[in-house]
Design a protein around this motif. Structure first.
Motif, PDB file in Angstrom:
ATOM      1  N   ALA A   1       0.827  -1.211   0.000  1.00  0.00           N
ATOM      2  CA  ALA A   1       0.000   0.000   0.000  1.00  0.00           C
ATOM      3  C   ALA A   1       0.858   1.257   0.000  1.00  0.00           C
ATOM      4  O   ALA A   1       0.527   2.241  -0.671  1.00  0.00           O
ATOM      5  N   ARG A   2       1.964   1.219   0.716  1.00  0.00           N
ATOM      6  CA  ARG A   2       2.833   2.397   0.764  1.00  0.00           C
ATOM      7  C   ARG A   2       3.564   2.606  -0.554  1.00  0.00           C
ATOM      8  O   ARG A   2       3.929   3.735  -0.880  1.00  0.00           O
ATOM      9  N   HIS A   3       3.783   1.556  -1.311  1.00  0.00           N
ATOM     10  CA  HIS A   3       4.318   1.720  -2.664  1.00  0.00           C
ATOM     11  C   HIS A   3       3.254   2.322  -3.579  1.00  0.00           C
ATOM     12  O   HIS A   3       3.557   3.147  -4.446  1.00  0.00           O
ATOM     13  N   ALA A   4       2.000   1.892  -3.400  1.00  0.00           N
ATOM     14  CA  ALA A   4       0.910   2.389  -4.243  1.00  0.00           C
ATOM     15  C   ALA A   4       0.565   3.834  -3.910  1.00  0.00           C
ATOM     16  O   ALA A   4       0.190   4.605  -4.794  1.00  0.00           O
ATOM     17  N   HIS A   5       0.685   4.198  -2.631  1.00  0.00           N
ATOM     18  CA  HIS A   5       0.377   5.568  -2.187  1.00  0.00           C
ATOM     19  C   HIS A   5       1.459   6.047  -1.238  1.00  0.00           C
ATOM     20  O   HIS A   5       1.467   5.709  -0.063  1.00  0.00           O
ATOM     21  N   ARG A   6       2.356   6.845  -1.770  1.00  0.00           N
ATOM     22  CA  ARG A   6       3.493   7.315  -0.970  1.00  0.00           C
ATOM     23  C   ARG A   6       3.044   8.165   0.217  1.00  0.00           C
ATOM     24  O   ARG A   6       3.757   8.276   1.200  1.00  0.00           O
ATOM     25  N   SER A   7       1.863   8.774   0.110  1.00  0.00           N
ATOM     26  CA  SER A   7       1.391   9.618   1.213  1.00  0.00           C
ATOM     27  C   SER A   7       1.085   8.793   2.455  1.00  0.00           C
ATOM     28  O   SER A   7       1.116   9.303   3.571  1.00  0.00           O
ATOM     29  N   GLY A   8       0.746   7.527   2.249  1.00  0.00           N
ATOM     30  CA  GLY A   8       0.436   6.664   3.383  1.00  0.00           C
ATOM     31  C   GLY A   8      -0.925   6.897   3.992  1.00  0.00           C
ATOM     32  O   GLY A   8      -1.202   6.412   5.093  1.00  0.00           O
ATOM     33  N   GLN A   9      -1.798   7.631   3.294  1.00  0.00           N
ATOM     34  CA  GLN A   9      -3.130   7.903   3.839  1.00  0.00           C
ATOM     35  C   GLN A   9      -4.266   7.492   2.917  1.00  0.00           C
ATOM     36  O   GLN A   9      -5.405   7.440   3.327  1.00  0.00           O
ATOM     37  N   GLY A  10      -3.953   7.185   1.667  1.00  0.00           N
ATOM     38  CA  GLY A  10      -4.971   6.799   0.721  1.00  0.00           C
ATOM     39  C   GLY A  10      -5.093   7.826  -0.392  1.00  0.00           C
ATOM     40  O   GLY A  10      -4.244   8.721  -0.506  1.00  0.00           O
ATOM     41  N   PRO A  11      -6.116   7.679  -1.238  1.00  0.00           N
ATOM     42  CA  PRO A  11      -7.274   6.791  -1.106  1.00  0.00           C
ATOM     43  C   PRO A  11      -6.978   5.358  -1.515  1.00  0.00           C
ATOM     44  O   PRO A  11      -6.163   5.125  -2.401  1.00  0.00           O
ATOM     45  N   ILE A  12      -7.656   4.406  -0.865  1.00  0.00           N
ATOM     46  CA  ILE A  12      -7.558   3.007  -1.230  1.00  0.00           C
ATOM     47  C   ILE A  12      -8.951   2.376  -1.187  1.00  0.00           C
ATOM     48  O   ILE A  12      -9.890   2.959  -0.641  1.00  0.00           O
ATOM     49  N   THR A  13      -9.056   1.192  -1.766  1.00  0.00           N
ATOM     50  CA  THR A  13     -10.266   0.384  -1.719  1.00  0.00           C
ATOM     51  C   THR A  13      -9.953  -0.877  -0.940  1.00  0.00           C
ATOM     52  O   THR A  13      -8.849  -1.420  -1.049  1.00  0.00           O
ATOM     53  N   VAL A  14     -10.930  -1.365  -0.158  1.00  0.00           N
ATOM     54  CA  VAL A  14     -10.741  -2.609   0.584  1.00  0.00           C
ATOM     55  C   VAL A  14     -11.940  -3.524   0.335  1.00  0.00           C
ATOM     56  O   VAL A  14     -13.029  -3.068  -0.026  1.00  0.00           O
ATOM     57  N   SER A  15     -11.699  -4.821   0.557  1.00  0.00           N
ATOM     58  CA  SER A  15     -12.767  -5.805   0.340  1.00  0.00           C
ATOM     59  C   SER A  15     -13.256  -6.438   1.631  1.00  0.00           C
ATOM     60  O   SER A  15     -14.242  -7.181   1.616  1.00  0.00           O
ATOM     61  N   THR A  16     -12.566  -6.189   2.737  1.00  0.00           N
ATOM     62  CA  THR A  16     -13.015  -6.676   4.044  1.00  0.00           C
ATOM     63  C   THR A  16     -12.818  -5.573   5.072  1.00  0.00           C
ATOM     64  O   THR A  16     -11.955  -4.694   4.908  1.00  0.00           O
ATOM     65  N   LEU A  17     -13.575  -5.645   6.151  1.00  0.00           N
ATOM     66  CA  LEU A  17     -13.372  -4.676   7.224  1.00  0.00           C
ATOM     67  C   LEU A  17     -12.117  -4.982   8.014  1.00  0.00           C
ATOM     68  O   LEU A  17     -11.536  -4.086   8.644  1.00  0.00           O
ATOM     69  N   ALA A  18     -11.651  -6.233   7.985  1.00  0.00           N
ATOM     70  CA  ALA A  18     -10.352  -6.545   8.583  1.00  0.00           C
ATOM     71  C   ALA A  18      -9.255  -5.754   7.879  1.00  0.00           C
ATOM     72  O   ALA A  18      -8.336  -5.226   8.523  1.00  0.00           O
ATOM     73  N   GLU A  19      -9.346  -5.649   6.544  1.00  0.00           N
ATOM     74  CA  GLU A  19      -8.392  -4.818   5.799  1.00  0.00           C
ATOM     75  C   GLU A  19      -8.517  -3.356   6.227  1.00  0.00           C
ATOM     76  O   GLU A  19      -7.508  -2.681   6.460  1.00  0.00           O
ATOM     77  N   ALA A  20      -9.743  -2.865   6.305  1.00  0.00           N
ATOM     78  CA  ALA A  20      -9.955  -1.464   6.668  1.00  0.00           C
ATOM     79  C   ALA A  20      -9.339  -1.167   8.035  1.00  0.00           C
ATOM     80  O   ALA A  20      -8.659  -0.146   8.212  1.00  0.00           O
ATOM     81  N   GLU A  21      -9.577  -2.046   8.988  1.00  0.00           N
ATOM     82  CA  GLU A  21      -9.028  -1.846  10.337  1.00  0.00           C
ATOM     83  C   GLU A  21      -7.509  -1.920  10.336  1.00  0.00           C
ATOM     84  O   GLU A  21      -6.825  -1.140  11.018  1.00  0.00           O
ATOM     85  N   TYR A  22      -6.968  -2.840   9.550  1.00  0.00           N
ATOM     86  CA  TYR A  22      -5.511  -3.008   9.441  1.00  0.00           C
ATOM     87  C   TYR A  22      -4.864  -1.761   8.848  1.00  0.00           C
ATOM     88  O   TYR A  22      -3.894  -1.219   9.396  1.00  0.00           O
ATOM     89  N   PHE A  23      -5.402  -1.283   7.723  1.00  0.00           N
ATOM     90  CA  PHE A  23      -4.814  -0.106   7.096  1.00  0.00           C
ATOM     91  C   PHE A  23      -5.034   1.144   7.951  1.00  0.00           C
ATOM     92  O   PHE A  23      -4.189   2.047   7.962  1.00  0.00           O
ATOM     93  N   ALA A  24      -6.136   1.196   8.673  1.00  0.00           N
ATOM     94  CA  ALA A  24      -6.362   2.321   9.584  1.00  0.00           C
ATOM     95  C   ALA A  24      -5.297   2.349  10.679  1.00  0.00           C
ATOM     96  O   ALA A  24      -4.793   3.422  11.045  1.00  0.00           O
ATOM     97  N   ARG A  25      -4.952   1.183  11.198  1.00  0.00           N
ATOM     98  CA  ARG A  25      -3.903   1.116  12.230  1.00  0.00           C
ATOM     99  C   ARG A  25      -2.561   1.609  11.705  1.00  0.00           C
ATOM    100  O   ARG A  25      -1.708   2.048  12.477  1.00  0.00           O
ATOM    101  N   HIS A  26      -2.375   1.524  10.387  1.00  0.00           N
ATOM    102  CA  HIS A  26      -1.115   1.952   9.784  1.00  0.00           C
ATOM    103  C   HIS A  26      -1.204   3.333   9.143  1.00  0.00           C
ATOM    104  O   HIS A  26      -0.346   3.708   8.347  1.00  0.00           O
TER     105      HIS A  26
END
Length: 349
Positions: A21-46
């Motif tokens: 994700a950090r390679h895809a978005h150097r800002s480290g904040q998004g925008p991104i798309t997720v397919s599970t809420l586990a992903e959303a929670e994981y990326f939010a923690r980061h």
């Protein structure tokens, strides 16, 4: 997408990794798309803050999504019915937040969503307003593009995706509803779109790694595929034309996405340790922990001489499905066998 002035919202369902994700978005904040809420929670923690959860909503996922919004995450959700709109509004009120939702549009009959002529389109927008939910816009996915294989067909699919999305947004606007975001995307259509007029953002995910299905569609070459399963030769059956490896469907997945394409790659295409393809050598059979390598039916190629203990790399049919069988990526550079680092990935729902 940057050259076209279009927002790219990468779909992290393929990689499910903060390092990717950090390679895809150097800002480290998004925008991104997720397919599970586990992903959303994981990326939010980061540190990621701008996300779209692009899967239809249920009561328990609505409540969980609203907890993320309450924590300051701009998480937008997806729905296509008045019932879901009312449910989301209730979840937002319970959490003390204002939800934001996309209406899913069906552009090719591939999955869920509403057509542009369905009366429910305006009804859903009205239900969102009544429930106190902000209409983020419309979202569609040209899933049928995965079954195509010519540039002409892919260009047409991309145009259909765009035209349907823009028409849906215009229907909503004509009925008095703001529709700020027009979100489209699949890896094939993102690569073949010639006109994105009226589109504000594009979503794609498997492009980060590519896979054999994308190769069969015509989006990439085999050398572009950046993910493989490392396997070891554990037996030979020359009388049957077989080489046995310790990678079955638990390592490769059961995905047979190339079976309907012009070239069937079995359970995966076999390469040497450096990534060079053995011509016409595929995984023809897979059980839980065993894979059988053989020459593709109809080919006159000879079976390579691989001894017990030899290492091979197997390119996957579907990067998302294969990666989901594993907990991390071992990262190597082209032309090197040395593992430079390991990238963990999130699992679960």
């Amino acid at each position: 997408m940057a050259a076209r002035g279009i927002v790219l919202r990468p779909h992290m369902k393929t990689a499910k990794s903060i390092e990717v994700a950090r390679h895809a978005h150097r800002s480290g904040q998004g925008p991104i798309t997720v397919s599970t809420l586990a992903e959303a929670e994981y990326f939010a923690r980061h540190g990621f803050r701008d996300m779209t959860y692009a899967v239809g909503l249920a009561p328990h996922t609505a409540a969980r999504a609203m907890r993320l919004r309450k924590a300051g995450i701009d998480l937008k959700v997806l729905l296509d019915s008045p019932e879901q709109a009312a449910m989301l509004g209730a979840a937002g009120r319970a959490a003390g937040v204002t939800p934001s939702a996309f209406i899913e549009i069906d552009c090719d009959g591939h999955r869920g969503g509403l057509t542009t002529i369905d009366p429910k389109l305006i009804a859903v927008a009205a239900a969102l307003a009544e429930a106190g939910v902000k209409l983020a816009g419309i979202l569609t996915h040209a899933g049928e593009s995965y079954g195509l294989c010519t540039p002409e067909a892919l260009i047409a699919a991309a145009e259909t995706e765009r035209a349907v999305a823009v028409a849906a947004a215009n229907e909503l606007r004509a009925a008095g509803h703001e529709c700020p975001v027009v979100s489209v995307g699949s890896t094939p259509t993102a690569h073949f779109a010639e006109d994105l007029t009226g589109v504000t953002e594009v979503r794609a995910g498997v492009y980060m790694f590519f896979d054999l299905v994308m190769h069969g569609v015509g989006v990439c070459a085999t050398d572009d595929i950046a993910i493989s399963v490392l396997a070891t030769v554990i037996g030979t059956k020359p009388e049957k034309g077989w080489i046995l490896v310790d990678a079955g469907w638990m390592a490769l997945s059961r995905d047979r996405g190339t079976a309907a394409q012009l070239v069937d790659q079995g359970y995966g295409l076999v390469c040497d340790l450096s990534g060079k393809v053995y011509p016409d050598l595929i995984v023809t059979q897979a059980s839980q922990e065993h894979g059988i390598l053989a020459i593709r039916p109809g080919s006159a190629r000879a079976l390579p001489d691989l001894s017990i203990g030899a290492k091979v790399r197997i390119l996957p049919n579907h990067a998302c499905a294969t990666a989901s069988q594993h907990e991390l990526y071992n990262v190597v550079s082209a032309g090197s066998e040395a593992i430079e680092t390991q990238w963990p990935r999130v699992r679960g729902w």
